[in-house]
Design an enzyme around this catalytic site. Structure first.
Site, PDB file in Angstrom:
ATOM      1  N   ASN A   9       0.682  -0.993   0.098  1.00  0.00           N
ATOM      2  CA  ASN A   9      -0.008   0.421   0.452  1.00  0.00           C
ATOM      3  C   ASN A   9       0.986   0.980   0.441  1.00  0.00           C
ATOM      4  O   ASN A   9       1.450   1.509   1.228  1.00  0.00           O
ATOM      5  CB  ASN A   9      -0.368  -0.047   1.702  1.00  0.00           C
ATOM      6  CG  ASN A   9      -1.639   0.964   1.321  1.00  0.00           C
ATOM      7  OD1 ASN A   9      -1.535   1.771   0.718  1.00  0.00           O
ATOM      8  ND2 ASN A   9      -2.474   1.517   3.222  1.00  0.00           N
ATOM      9  N   LYS A  11      -0.173   4.383  -0.418  1.00  0.00           N
ATOM     10  CA  LYS A  11      -0.681   5.613   0.155  1.00  0.00           C
ATOM     11  C   LYS A  11      -0.098   6.827  -0.822  1.00  0.00           C
ATOM     12  O   LYS A  11      -0.206   6.567  -1.879  1.00  0.00           O
ATOM     13  CB  LYS A  11      -0.033   5.146   1.718  1.00  0.00           C
ATOM     14  CG  LYS A  11      -0.394   4.206   3.072  1.00  0.00           C
ATOM     15  CD  LYS A  11      -0.002   4.506   3.921  1.00  0.00           C
ATOM     16  CE  LYS A  11      -0.352   2.790   5.113  1.00  0.00           C
ATOM     17  NZ  LYS A  11      -0.171   3.138   6.443  1.00  0.00           N
ATOM     18  N   HIS A  95      -9.504   1.020   4.454  1.00  0.00           N
ATOM     19  CA  HIS A  95      -8.042   1.237   5.561  1.00  0.00           C
ATOM     20  C   HIS A  95      -8.536   2.268   6.467  1.00  0.00           C
ATOM     21  O   HIS A  95      -9.436   2.963   6.596  1.00  0.00           O
ATOM     22  CB  HIS A  95      -7.232   1.850   4.359  1.00  0.00           C
ATOM     23  CG  HIS A  95      -6.307   1.778   5.212  1.00  0.00           C
ATOM     24  ND1 HIS A  95      -5.552   2.838   6.368  1.00  0.00           N
ATOM     25  CD2 HIS A  95      -5.003   0.714   5.198  1.00  0.00           C
ATOM     26  CE1 HIS A  95      -3.569   3.164   6.161  1.00  0.00           C
ATOM     27  NE2 HIS A  95      -3.741   1.263   5.839  1.00  0.00           N
ATOM     28  N   GLU A  97      -7.152   4.659   7.892  1.00  0.00           N
ATOM     29  CA  GLU A  97      -7.080   6.640   7.133  1.00  0.00           C
ATOM     30  C   GLU A  97      -7.804   6.492   7.001  1.00  0.00           C
ATOM     31  O   GLU A  97      -8.126   7.505   7.294  1.00  0.00           O
ATOM     32  CB  GLU A  97      -5.522   6.096   6.519  1.00  0.00           C
ATOM     33  CG  GLU A  97      -3.799   6.105   7.009  1.00  0.00           C
ATOM     34  CD  GLU A  97      -3.452   5.687   6.836  1.00  0.00           C
ATOM     35  OE1 GLU A  97      -2.758   5.394   5.609  1.00  0.00           O
ATOM     36  OE2 GLU A  97      -2.227   4.731   7.110  1.00  0.00           O
ATOM     37  N   GLU A 167      -5.452  -5.243  10.591  1.00  0.00           N
ATOM     38  CA  GLU A 167      -4.871  -3.726  10.435  1.00  0.00           C
ATOM     39  C   GLU A 167      -5.062  -2.876  12.062  1.00  0.00           C
ATOM     40  O   GLU A 167      -6.136  -1.684  12.367  1.00  0.00           O
ATOM     41  CB  GLU A 167      -4.431  -3.106   9.898  1.00  0.00           C
ATOM     42  CG  GLU A 167      -4.498  -3.878   8.495  1.00  0.00           C
ATOM     43  CD  GLU A 167      -3.369  -2.676   7.279  1.00  0.00           C
ATOM     44  OE1 GLU A 167      -2.693  -2.927   6.865  1.00  0.00           O
ATOM     45  OE2 GLU A 167      -4.272  -1.167   6.916  1.00  0.00           O
ATOM     46  N   GLY A 173       2.298   2.114  10.507  1.00  0.00           N
ATOM     47  CA  GLY A 173       3.201   3.163  10.751  1.00  0.00           C
ATOM     48  C   GLY A 173       4.153   3.652  11.745  1.00  0.00           C
ATOM     49  O   GLY A 173       4.728   4.731  11.521  1.00  0.00           O
ATOM     50  N   SER A 213       2.993  -1.985  10.377  1.00  0.00           N
ATOM     51  CA  SER A 213       4.008  -2.280  10.499  1.00  0.00           C
ATOM     52  C   SER A 213       5.831  -3.429   9.796  1.00  0.00           C
ATOM     53  O   SER A 213       6.168  -3.796  10.662  1.00  0.00           O
ATOM     54  CB  SER A 213       4.803  -2.034  12.230  1.00  0.00           C
ATOM     55  OG  SER A 213       4.091  -0.436  12.366  1.00  0.00           O
TER      56      SER A 213
HETATM   57  P1  PGA Z   1       2.863   0.031   7.675  1.00  0.00           P
HETATM   58  O1  PGA Z   1       1.359  -0.042   6.848  1.00  0.00           O
HETATM   59  O2  PGA Z   1       3.264  -0.732   6.768  1.00  0.00           O
HETATM   60  O3  PGA Z   1       3.741   1.665   7.224  1.00  0.00           O
HETATM   61  O4  PGA Z   1       2.615  -0.038   8.889  1.00  0.00           O
HETATM   62  C1  PGA Z   1       0.393  -0.890   6.635  1.00  0.00           C
HETATM   63  C2  PGA Z   1      -0.823  -0.516   5.980  1.00  0.00           C
HETATM   64  O5  PGA Z   1      -1.479   1.028   6.519  1.00  0.00           O
HETATM   65  O6  PGA Z   1      -1.008  -0.561   5.346  1.00  0.00           O
END
Ligand code: PGA
Length: 252
Positions: A9, A11, A95, A97, A167, A173, A213
């Site tokens: 992803n 983003k 997601h 976010e 997640e 992140g 992560s």
């Molecule tokens: P990350 O994000 O691997 O940077 O923690 C995962 C995601 O949001 O899909």
């Protein structure tokens, strides 16, 4: 046996040239003819050039979001048919976010899931608790509520095409991944509610990715868990070598 599925992803990262360089790097770094499904989800304005750069490779293309309507006066939105038209096979829906920053509800996510399935896209449906919810002991309730809400009205036949991504919001992140045991506990619960909602055969078939992560050095131990069938990778998907190492961990 469920085929592992690793998706990147990207983003709202990467310029056009970074996106194309990343695809070139992945084409070289990813093992050929392996037993893992791999996809990248670039920013939507780069879907078409990335699709062209992926041509002839086994790497699939996914979008990070879509709208549930099939067309019309919806300024700024993209339909499932548009995503298919530029070569997408997958779409990430719900997601965290989008849920937490952009205010998407389970109902919003559910409408998108139906539209994606009807159009023939494979939705990667994200669920996960915040740190506050985990500390309050509400993880399984929140995850179940998001699962049932986001998949309301989905048929058994359609459900087998869905991918779930667990997640935990606190792991996204932050560099702090869920431990394999913490993740497996939620994945096992999700497998159970998949079975109760759609039957054992579907539960056995649906892939549940872990996200939050994931990196080259923690992927193997997460993916070794019986109910962790892949990963949705953010930050670590932006470097070809690191992402390829995660795919390698899923292959072995
Ligand atoms: P990350 O994000 O691997 O940077 O923690 C995962 C995601 O949001 O899909």
């Amino acid at each position: 046996m469920r085929r592992p599925f690793i998706a990147g992803n990207w983003k709202m990262n990467t310029t056009r040239s970074e996106a194309l360089d990343l695809v070139q790097g992945l084409r070289q770094a990813l093992p050929h003819g392996n037993s893992v499904d791999v996809a990248v989800c670039p920013p939507s304005v780069y879907l078409a050039p990335v699709a062209a750069a992926l041509e002839g490779s086994a790497i699939g293309l996914g979008a990070q979001n879509m709208y549930h309507e099939s067309g019309g006066a919806f300024t700024g939105e993209l339909s499932a048919a548009m995503l298919l038209d530029v070569g997408c096979r997958y779409v990430i829906l719900g997601h965290s976010e989008r849920r937490h920053i952009l205010g998407e509800s389970n109902e919003d996510v559910c409408r998108k899931v139906h539209a994606a399935l009807t159009a023939g896209l494979i939705p990667i449906v994200c669920v996960g608790e915040t740190l506050q919810e985990r500390e309050a002991g509400k993880t399984s309730d929140i995850v179940a509520e998001q699962f049932f809400g986001s998949l309301a009205g989905v048929s058994v036949a359609d459900a087998s095409r869905v991918v779930i991504a667990y997640e935990p919001v606190w792991a996204i992140g932050t560099g702090v991944n869920a431990t394999p045991e913490q993740a497996e506990e939620v994945h096992g619960n999700l497998r159970g509610i998949l079975a109760s909602r759609f039957g054992a055969a579907v539960a056995d078939q649906v892939r549940i990715q872990y996200g939050g992560s994931v990196k080259a050095d923690n992927a193997a131990e997460l993916l070794a868990k019986p109910n962790i069938d892949g990963a949705l990778v953010g930050g670590a998907s932006l470097k070809a070598a690191g992402f390829a190492a995660i795919v390698q961990a899923a292959a072995s």
